[in-house]
Scaffold this active site. Structure first.
Site, PDB file in Angstrom:
ATOM      1  N   GLY A   1       3.020   1.938  10.266  1.00 41.07           N
ATOM      2  CA  GLY A   1       3.687   3.770  10.171  1.00 41.07           C
ATOM      3  C   GLY A   1       4.424   3.430  11.877  1.00 41.07           C
ATOM      4  O   GLY A   1       4.999   4.633  12.148  1.00 41.07           O
TER       5      GLY A   1
ATOM      6  N   HIS B   1      -9.355   1.736   4.969  1.00 40.67           N
ATOM      7  CA  HIS B   1      -8.009   1.574   5.535  1.00 40.67           C
ATOM      8  C   HIS B   1      -8.274   2.324   7.168  1.00 40.67           C
ATOM      9  O   HIS B   1      -9.043   3.593   6.814  1.00 40.67           O
ATOM     10  CB  HIS B   1      -6.984   1.808   4.459  1.00 40.67           C
TER      11      HIS B   1
ATOM     12  N   GLU C   1      -6.850   4.745   8.104  1.00 40.55           N
ATOM     13  CA  GLU C   1      -6.434   5.982   7.478  1.00 40.55           C
ATOM     14  C   GLU C   1      -7.751   6.831   7.106  1.00 40.55           C
ATOM     15  O   GLU C   1      -8.141   8.274   7.466  1.00 40.55           O
ATOM     16  CB  GLU C   1      -4.931   6.374   6.824  1.00 40.55           C
TER      17      GLU C   1
ATOM     18  N   GLY D   1       3.000  -1.225   4.172  1.00 45.79           N
ATOM     19  CA  GLY D   1       2.397   0.637   3.838  1.00 45.79           C
ATOM     20  C   GLY D   1       4.162   0.983   3.674  1.00 45.79           C
ATOM     21  O   GLY D   1       5.221   0.712   2.271  1.00 45.79           O
ATOM     22  N   GLY D   2       5.436   1.072   4.648  1.00 48.23           N
ATOM     23  CA  GLY D   2       6.476   2.406   4.361  1.00 48.23           C
ATOM     24  C   GLY D   2       7.095   1.122   3.919  1.00 48.23           C
ATOM     25  O   GLY D   2       8.030   1.523   3.004  1.00 48.23           O
TER      26      GLY D   2
ATOM     27  N   ASN E   1       0.499  -1.150   0.052  1.00 49.98           N
ATOM     28  CA  ASN E   1       0.021  -0.163  -0.280  1.00 49.98           C
ATOM     29  C   ASN E   1       1.278   1.050  -0.159  1.00 49.98           C
ATOM     30  O   ASN E   1       1.886   0.868   0.739  1.00 49.98           O
ATOM     31  CB  ASN E   1      -0.902   0.293   0.832  1.00 49.98           C
ATOM     32  N   TRP E   2       1.069   1.553  -0.978  1.00 53.32           N
ATOM     33  CA  TRP E   2       1.740   3.265  -1.210  1.00 53.32           C
ATOM     34  C   TRP E   2       1.420   4.766  -0.871  1.00 53.32           C
ATOM     35  O   TRP E   2       2.546   5.020  -0.739  1.00 53.32           O
ATOM     36  CB  TRP E   2       2.723   3.082  -3.019  1.00 53.32           C
ATOM     37  N   LYS E   3       0.115   4.373  -0.378  1.00 52.24           N
ATOM     38  CA  LYS E   3      -0.876   5.547   0.071  1.00 52.24           C
ATOM     39  C   LYS E   3      -0.394   6.170  -0.468  1.00 52.24           C
ATOM     40  O   LYS E   3      -0.333   6.693  -2.375  1.00 52.24           O
ATOM     41  CB  LYS E   3       0.056   6.203   1.738  1.00 52.24           C
TER      42      LYS E   3
END
Ligand code: PGA
Length: 250
Positions: free
Chosen positions: A173, A95, A97, A233-234, A9-11
């Site tokens: 994160g 998600h 976020e 993510g990261g 998930n590159w956001k």
């Protein structure tokens, strides 16, 4: 037998050059580990570029969110039907976020889940508790409530064509990964909750873990019976780190 799925998930990260570099760097690790399904979810603007780069690869494409409508006067939104034109297979829904920064309710997430499936795509339903809820011992109640809303809307059988991602909010994160044992306990509880309604659906659905997964922590998580992969993510923004997570799933 559930296949391990590693999804990035590159956001809100990326650029044209970064998309090209990252995808090209992931092709070899994905090809070398055919037993692991690999997917990337870049920002919407890069889906067309990613689709072209992913031709002839075994990496699937995902999107990070979707509107519930197919088209219409909904400024700034993107529909599941549009994603289909770009070769998108998976769509993240709910998600944390989106839930916290964009105020998405359980009901909205359930509607998005249904809209994604109606367009023939596979929703990745993200669920998980906050730090406060974790400390209060409310984890199971929270994830069951989040699942219940989707099941009440779409029915238990809808989970046969979906993926679940358990992502404790306190681990996203933050560098704090849930231990494999903590994650396994929640994954098993999720599967047991689903099994009360349909044992076959419960046994078949992939349940990914998400929250600060790294190359070094992936193998321990994947060794657990009910952890079927990772939503990353990261670490998904670094080719070497994401490749190590993919290899840990083989
Ligand atoms: P993280 O993000 O790996 O950076 O914790 C996971 C996610 O939000 O899906």
């Amino acid at each position: 037998m559930r296949q391990t799925l590693v999804m990035g998930n590159w956001k809100l990260n990326g650029s044209k050059s970064m998309v090209a570099e990252l995808i090209n760097a992931l092709k070899a690790p994905a090809t070398d580990t055919p037993s692991v399904a690999v997917a990337v979810c870049p920002p919407v603007l890069f889906l067309g570029q990613a689709q072209a780069l992913l031709t002839d690869s075994n990496i699937a494409l995902g999107a990070q969110d979707a509107d519930i409508h197919a088209q219409g006067a909904f400024t700034g939104e993107h529909s599941p039907a549009m994603y289909s034109e770009f070769g998108v297979h998976y769509v993240l829904v709910g998600h944390s976020e989106r839930r916290t920064l964009h105020g998405e309710s359980d009901a909205m997430v359930a509607a998005k889940f249904a809209a994604v499936q109606q367009a023939g795509l596979v929703p990745v339903l993200c669920i998980g508790e906050t730090l406060e809820q974790f400390e209060e011992g409310e984890t199971r109640a929270v994830v069951e409530r989040q699942l219940h809303e989707v099941i009440a809307h779409s029915g238990i059988d809808a989970l046969a064509n979906a993926v679940i991602a358990y992502e404790p909010v306190w681990a996203i994160g933050t560098g704090k990964t849930a231990t494999p044992e903590i994650a396994q306990g929640v994954h098993a509880a999720i599967r047991a909750f689903l099994a009360e309604q349909n044992a076959d659906v419960a046994a078949g659905v992939q349940i990914l873990y998400g929250g600060s997964v790294k190359g070094a922590s992936a193998a321990g998580l994947f060794a657990m019976d009910d952890i079927d992969g990772a939503l990353v993510g990261g670490a998904a923004l670094q080719a070497d780190e994401f490749a190590a997570i993919i290899r840990a799933g083989a």
